[in-house]
Design a protein around this motif. Structure first.
Motif, short mmCIF file in Angstrom:
data_model
loop_
_atom_site.label_atom_id
_atom_site.label_comp_id
_atom_site.label_asym_id
_atom_site.label_seq_id
_atom_site.Cartn_x
_atom_site.Cartn_y
_atom_site.Cartn_z
N UNK A 166 0.83 -1.21 0.00
CA UNK A 166 0.00 0.00 0.00
C UNK A 166 0.87 1.26 0.00
N UNK A 167 1.90 1.27 0.83
CA UNK A 167 2.80 2.42 0.91
C UNK A 167 3.55 2.63 -0.41
N UNK A 168 4.04 1.55 -1.00
CA UNK A 168 4.78 1.66 -2.25
C UNK A 168 3.92 2.24 -3.37
N UNK A 169 2.65 1.84 -3.42
CA UNK A 169 1.74 2.35 -4.45
C UNK A 169 1.39 3.81 -4.21
N UNK A 170 1.09 4.15 -2.96
CA UNK A 170 0.70 5.52 -2.65
C UNK A 170 1.85 6.51 -2.80
N UNK A 171 3.07 6.06 -2.49
CA UNK A 171 4.22 6.95 -2.56
C UNK A 171 4.76 7.10 -3.98
N UNK A 172 4.34 6.21 -4.88
CA UNK A 172 4.82 6.28 -6.26
C UNK A 172 6.21 5.72 -6.46
N UNK A 173 6.72 4.96 -5.49
CA UNK A 173 8.05 4.37 -5.64
C UNK A 173 8.04 3.20 -6.61
N UNK A 174 6.86 2.69 -6.92
CA UNK A 174 6.70 1.65 -7.95
C UNK A 174 5.65 2.12 -8.95
#
Length: 259
Positions: A166-174
């Motif tokens: 969830x964090x990776x998707x929301x932060x745009x790191x992936x």
């Protein structure tokens, strides 16, 4: 052939249904949480939880719901450390796959799972992008997914938990994420910025979820299958599917499925 028939006559009788009727209890093992199949909320216990309760009542038995944290800790049901003393039926995360059927006999339910992509565009990103992967525990084919990602030139970044995905998707790191359908549905995502979509079935076939029973418990399996047929004819199955959003496609808002 004659020798085989004689040998079969010495096999112990299947008393799985008779034993349940004698004890008056149907023991069902479920994980602590696997929404919307099992929620842990007494007011909305989940599709599988309500379904097995209806089955128990149909069979004239009292439901004993045993919550086992080991269920779903590994994608292989053999590693869930389940025993006949704990469970007559395993629910809440059993996918009707070849791997599961090597360990249990299964009765499919209307719930369907498979690999789901999550991205801002509703499609997979271009070659060279990084994709977050959370395999989940439903027993989907990880090797086939890994091979397909390599062919697409996508870099896989393994996630350790739904919160990390969830964090990776929301932060745009992936650029996108891939996980199992019900894991994806449990994420707290902004539907205005991120879209869930099924991966193409030529890449990732979908599977029905199922109730798992021990191999050899044929009389109990037939009774459960008959009860499910009656629940479907009476409309109970459809009512539960609507209640828990299983009649909706994954693109529809997750919040609507949880009301």
């Amino acid at each position: 052939m004659a020798a085989l028939l004689v040998a079969v006559s010495y096999l112990p009788p299947d008393t799985s249904l008779q034993d349940r009727q004698r004890d008056g209890v149907l023991k069902v093992c479920v994980p602590p949480s696997y929404p919307p199949l099992v929620t842990g909320d007494p007011s909305r216990p989940g599709f599988d939880a309500e379904l097995v309760d209806a089955i128990a009542k149909n069979l004239g038995l009292k439901l004993a719901l045993n919550v086992l944290p080991s269920i779903g800790k590994d994608f292989n049901p053999r590693n869930w450390s389940l025993t006949r003393a704990q469970c007559d039926i395993i629910a809440g995360g059993v996918a009707d796959t070849a791997q599961t059927r090597s360990f249990l006999q299964t009765i499919p339910t209307p719930a369907e799972t498979g690999w789901v992509g999550i991205s801002a565009t509703g499609t997979m990103p271009p070659s060279g992008s990084t994709v977050a992967i959370l395999p989940g525990t439903a027993g989907l084919d990880r090797l086939a997914l890994s091979g397909w990602l390599r062919k697409q030139g996508l870099r896989a970044q393994l996630m350790r938990s739904p919160a990390e995905l969830e964090h990776a998707l929301k932060s745009g790191t992936v650029a996108a994420g891939i996980t199992e359908r019900f894991v994806a549905a449990s994420l707290d995502l902004d539907i205005n910025t991120l879209t869930m979509f099924w991966l193409d079935e030529s890449i990732s076939p979908r599977f029905r979820m199922a109730l798992g029973l021990w191999k050899g418990d044929q009389t109990l399996k037939r009774a459960v299958a008959d009860a499910l047929e009656l629940l479907e004819k009476s409309g109970v199955m459809l009512r539960l599917s609507v209640r828990y959003g299983l009649d909706k496609d994954i693109e529809e808002p997750v919040s609507d499925l949880q009301k």
